[in-house]
Design a protein around this motif. Structure first.
Motif, PDB file in Angstrom:
ATOM      1  N   GLY A 346     -33.163   7.472 -56.503  1.00  0.00           N
ATOM      2  CA  GLY A 346     -33.145   6.505 -55.410  1.00  0.00           C
ATOM      3  C   GLY A 346     -34.240   6.807 -54.425  1.00  0.00           C
ATOM      4  N   GLY A 347     -34.014   6.399 -53.164  1.00  0.00           N
ATOM      5  CA  GLY A 347     -35.048   6.538 -52.165  1.00  0.00           C
ATOM      6  C   GLY A 347     -34.982   7.801 -51.344  1.00  0.00           C
ATOM      7  N   ASP A 348     -33.938   8.641 -51.501  1.00  0.00           N
ATOM      8  CA  ASP A 348     -33.845   9.873 -50.726  1.00  0.00           C
ATOM      9  C   ASP A 348     -34.786  10.936 -51.296  1.00  0.00           C
ATOM     10  N   TRP A 349     -35.352  11.751 -50.431  1.00  0.00           N
ATOM     11  CA  TRP A 349     -36.209  12.843 -50.905  1.00  0.00           C
ATOM     12  C   TRP A 349     -36.319  13.916 -49.835  1.00  0.00           C
ATOM     13  N   TYR A 350     -36.798  15.073 -50.253  1.00  0.00           N
ATOM     14  CA  TYR A 350     -37.140  16.145 -49.329  1.00  0.00           C
ATOM     15  C   TYR A 350     -38.416  16.808 -49.830  1.00  0.00           C
ATOM     16  N   ASP A 351     -39.062  17.569 -48.976  1.00  0.00           N
ATOM     17  CA  ASP A 351     -40.304  18.226 -49.382  1.00  0.00           C
ATOM     18  C   ASP A 351     -40.546  19.423 -48.483  1.00  0.00           C
ATOM     19  N   VAL A 367     -35.876   6.090 -48.299  1.00  0.00           N
ATOM     20  CA  VAL A 367     -36.435   4.745 -48.445  1.00  0.00           C
ATOM     21  C   VAL A 367     -35.287   3.781 -48.708  1.00  0.00           C
ATOM     22  N   GLN A 368     -35.313   2.640 -48.073  1.00  0.00           N
ATOM     23  CA  GLN A 368     -34.253   1.654 -48.207  1.00  0.00           C
ATOM     24  C   GLN A 368     -34.075   1.259 -49.669  1.00  0.00           C
ATOM     25  N   GLY A 369     -32.819   1.305 -50.160  1.00  0.00           N
ATOM     26  CA  GLY A 369     -32.517   0.877 -51.521  1.00  0.00           C
ATOM     27  C   GLY A 369     -32.178   2.033 -52.438  1.00  0.00           C
ATOM     28  N   HIS A 370     -31.596   1.694 -53.601  1.00  0.00           N
ATOM     29  CA  HIS A 370     -31.198   2.697 -54.597  1.00  0.00           C
ATOM     30  C   HIS A 370     -31.715   2.312 -55.984  1.00  0.00           C
ATOM     31  N   ASP A 371     -32.845   1.637 -56.043  1.00  0.00           N
ATOM     32  CA  ASP A 371     -33.358   1.138 -57.306  1.00  0.00           C
ATOM     33  C   ASP A 371     -34.673   1.822 -57.649  1.00  0.00           C
ATOM     34  N   VAL A 372     -35.271   1.347 -58.752  1.00  0.00           N
ATOM     35  CA  VAL A 372     -36.525   1.944 -59.209  1.00  0.00           C
ATOM     36  C   VAL A 372     -37.637   1.731 -58.189  1.00  0.00           C
ATOM     37  N   ARG A 373     -37.643   0.573 -57.543  1.00  0.00           N
ATOM     38  CA  ARG A 373     -38.688   0.321 -56.548  1.00  0.00           C
ATOM     39  C   ARG A 373     -38.575   1.295 -55.380  1.00  0.00           C
ATOM     40  N   ALA A 374     -37.344   1.581 -54.950  1.00  0.00           N
ATOM     41  CA  ALA A 374     -37.166   2.557 -53.866  1.00  0.00           C
ATOM     42  C   ALA A 374     -37.699   3.921 -54.288  1.00  0.00           C
ATOM     43  N   ALA A 375     -37.427   4.302 -55.553  1.00  0.00           N
ATOM     44  CA  ALA A 375     -37.929   5.583 -56.034  1.00  0.00           C
ATOM     45  C   ALA A 375     -39.452   5.595 -56.083  1.00  0.00           C
ATOM     46  N   GLY A 376     -40.056   4.466 -56.514  1.00  0.00           N
ATOM     47  CA  GLY A 376     -41.515   4.402 -56.564  1.00  0.00           C
ATOM     48  C   GLY A 376     -42.149   4.465 -55.183  1.00  0.00           C
ATOM     49  N   LEU A 377     -41.586   3.729 -54.230  1.00  0.00           N
ATOM     50  CA  LEU A 377     -42.104   3.783 -52.861  1.00  0.00           C
ATOM     51  C   LEU A 377     -41.941   5.175 -52.275  1.00  0.00           C
TER      52      LEU A 377
END
Length: 714
Positions: A346-351, A367-377
């Motif tokens: 999804g759109g959550d991440w850390y670094d 990032v808003q959303g839980h789809d592939v586009r959120a992961a790509g953004l």
């Protein structure tokens, strides 16, 4: 036997009826059988006591599982347990079918079953023969329907190719059952073996990579999409003379090769081999065809799920970084748990980003959303943040540039109305001093867990989420981690999962932070388990374990030994400290300051002292906002051992006028601030601070505290 003669022994009667006796005690794990029961089970024909494992090795695994279920049901209903069991030899071939009848009992204390029963051979005609088929003709359709329902349910529940093959190997078809199976797939122009059962591992090499043009039944089935039935070795030899030597070594008598078809396309072939002749009547072909369709659907679903899992794990490995090399004086831990469905990303991440001079940056966002586009953004935004940080920009500049970047990529080409935004928290850490400078873009405030377990939400300045307004400013906030302090950054999935809002979700996490004594990795696990339960995982979990939102959490701890004052100093005299700026334009932060102080005093025994300290703080901050045009800086700290602690609160501003005591009338609306401080505080004072001043007060937990000093002159 004449009337009046003594009755023969029970054992003699049962032996004359070819019926064996057995006794099974699950508490000891031992089974006692008489000579007849031993013979029926394929053991030496003598009374013996053997282990459960020895008996289980002789029984068909499906029947063993069915037996345990029947026993539990019989105990619950208080009835006899009756079941038909297939007995197998050392090669795994069924040699006979026996009927077991037993009276089970259950000991609630030891949680063990005890069964005493009989075994008797079922003399049904040999499966696959004319007599066997005529014997089952009467109930063929009923047993076929029941079998197909069970097979469909079992295959539908299988989640992996290995599990599908295991279920297929355990299928017991009505009236006839294969003793071996193989599943073939297609890679390019070659046949490859997906899985098999009933064939020695060292004899399958010729089938591993076979050309589709080979004169072999499975290859023909895939080429033509039509089933091949071979009722005898002679048929096999005459139709496929080139590959007959490969099949001859297994000693089977009949074979069925059926296409595995999904959506009109043949994806492979299924081979069912029989140790006895099978005529493949229309009913038998119907069962085999239905099983092949169920098997094809199950393999297709399992293959798609495995591909999805591989893609998810690959995306996670790519997008979620390692936390890098060990940082002197600091410990790091992180967890990411995606939602339960979809691609598991999804759109959550850390670094964690290394910076010059031994410093490093921590980033967490959503990032808003839980789809592939959120992961790509998310992936693009993470790269941009790394690039801006590497250029040497401060936290406010990093987020400002990231917001302009994300504003440009947040629109969807397919759906212009789908504009995404992202929340983010960016913190630059100096390991040598414990200083943390941060900027926040619509994200949750960080949490600091102090050395004694006290946890506070640290209010920080912030701006709009990234991508909404490209010209948004992001002010910075500085805080200092004391030795033993832990900084927690998380996404809202950790707080709001389970129907909680930010307040109740924080209270749930605060219990873990206040009480958990473990290492940093264990604390990370405890936080995730408190929200998602012990069945959840650091990465992907079962699809049934569905979650409402992604969860990301990042923990940073400054090691206690870096204080330079000995290992036990913190344990002897822990210090709790909080700092907060209350701006003229943000009077609502007075409420935040009150909450901070109450959190610092969460275990203070005297409730009146707690209320007094909070009241005085509110009075001091209000005076700054009302009587000056400057901001107020709050510093509050609790020091000392329990029973002898001291709370010191200091509020600093840049105003020129020093406060002085007044004597307000009954109807006056102000002027009582210093009177309250003098009345409720154990010690207080006012001190010039260059440009501005500070006013402070102290409250002591017990009379053992220092003698109150005379107030400094106003």
């Amino acid at each position: 036997m004449r009337t009046g003669d003594p009755l023969p022994a029970v054992g003699d009667v049962l032996a004359a009826l070819a019926t064996g006796l057995w006794h099974w005690d699950t508490a000891t794990g031992q089974v006692t059988v008489d000579a007849e029961a031993a013979r029926l089970l394929g053991l030496p024909e003598e009374r013996a006591t053997v282990t459960e494992a020895q008996i289980r090795a002789r029984l068909h695994p499906v029947d063993w599982n069915e037996t345990t279920g029947v026993v539990q049901l019989a105990v619950a209903e208080g009835t006899l347990a009756e079941v038909r069991i297939r007995v197998m030899d050392e090669r795994g071939h069924v040699v006979r079918v026996v009927r077991s009848r037993s009276l089970p009992s259950f000991d609630k204390v030891s949680k063990a079953y005890e069964l005493v029963g009989t075994l008797q051979e079922v003399t049904d005609p040999t499966p696959g023969t004319a007599a066997g088929r005529s014997a089952v003709t009467g109930d063929w359709r009923r047993s076929r329907e029941a079998f197909l329902l069970d097979a469909g349910r079992a295959l539908a529940e299988a989640r992996s190719t290995e599990e599908v093959l295991r279920v297929a190997a355990g299928l017991s078809m009505p009236g006839f059952s294969p003793d071996g199976l193989a599943v073939f797939g297609v890679t390019g122009d070659r046949l490859h073996l997906i899985g098999h059962h009933g064939q020695p591992q060292d004899e399958i090499n010729p089938f591993l990579q076979m050309s589709l043009e080979t004169d072999y039944p499975a290859a023909e089935v895939i080429r033509t999409g039509r089933a091949v039935y071979l009722a005898s070795p002679e048929q096999y030899r005459s139709r496929y003379p080139l590959t007959w030597p490969l099949a001859e070594r297994f000693g089977r008598r009949s074979w069925a090769f059926l296409p595995l078809t999904v959506a009109g396309s043949t994806m492979g072939a299924w081979m069912a081999g029989f140790a006895y002749p099978v005529a493949f009547t229309p009913d038998e072909r119907s069962v085999l065809t239905t099983v092949a369709r169920l098997l094809a659907q199950a393999l297709s679903r399992a293959g798609a799920a495995e591909t999805q899992r591989e893609l998810s794990e690959g995306l996670q490995r790519t997008m979620l970084p390692l936390l890098g090399p060990e940082i002197p004086g600091m410990d790091l831990a992180a967890r990411y748990v995606p939602t339960g469905g979809g691609l598991q990303v999804g759109g959550d991440w850390y670094d964690m980003i290394p910076l010059p001079g031994g410093r490093f940056a921590l980033v967490i966002g959503d990032v808003q959303g839980h789809d592939v586009r959120a992961a790509g953004l998310m992936g693009q935004l993470r790269i941009a943040l790394r690039a801006y940080a590497a250029e040497g920009h401060r936290p406010d500049a990093v987020l400002s540039r990231a917001s302009r970047f994300f504003h440009g990529i947040g629109d969807s080409a397919e759906d212009p109305g789908d504009h995404r935004f992202a929340t983010c928290f960016y913190a630059e850490v100096d390991p040598a001093t414990g200083t943390v400078e941060s900027a926040r873009a619509g994200h949750l405030d960080p949490v600091v867990r102090m050395a004694d377990g006290t946890a506070l939400i640290r209010a920080t300045a912030g701006g709009l989420p990234l991508g909404i307004d490209p010209d948004t400013d992001y002010p910075t906030t500085r805080l200092a981690l004391e030795p033993g302090d832990t900084l927690m950054l998380c996404t809202d999935g950790l707080v709001e999962t389970g129907g909680h809002d930010l307040q109740t979700g924080w209270e749930r996490l605060q219990v873990v932070l206040d009480e958990y004594p473990g290492e940093l990795e264990e604390l990370a696990d405890a936080l995730v388990q408190a929200v998602l339960g012990p069945s959840s995982h650091h990465t992907t979990g079962p699809l049934a374990d569905r979650r409402e939102d992604d969860v990301a959490v990042l923990l940073l701890r400054r090691r206690a030994e870096d204080c330079g004052c000995g290992d036990n100093t913190l344990a002897r005299a822990p210090v709790r400290r909080t700092m907060l700026t209350v701006a003229q334009a943000e009077p609502e932060r007075i409420g935040t300051a009150r909450r901070h102080l109450r959190d610092l005093l969460h275990d203070w025994p005297d409730e009146e002292q707690r209320d007094s300290a909070v009241l005085l703080l509110s009075e001091m901050l209000t005076n700054v906002l009302v009587h000056t045009d400057t901001d107020a800086l709050l510093v509050a700290e609790v020091t000392g051992r329990p029973g002898e602690r001291r709370i010191r609160v200091e509020v600093t501003d840049n105003g020129d006028d020093l406060p002085h005591k007044r004597r307000p009338g009954e109807m006056a609306s102000s002027g009582r601030g210093l009177m309250l401080i003098e009345l409720l505080a154990d010690n207080w004072g006012v001190a010039p601070r260059g440009e501005g001043k500070s006013i402070w007060y102290e409250v002591y937990e017990s009379a053992a505290g220092p003698e109150p000093a005379a107030p400094e002159p106003a």
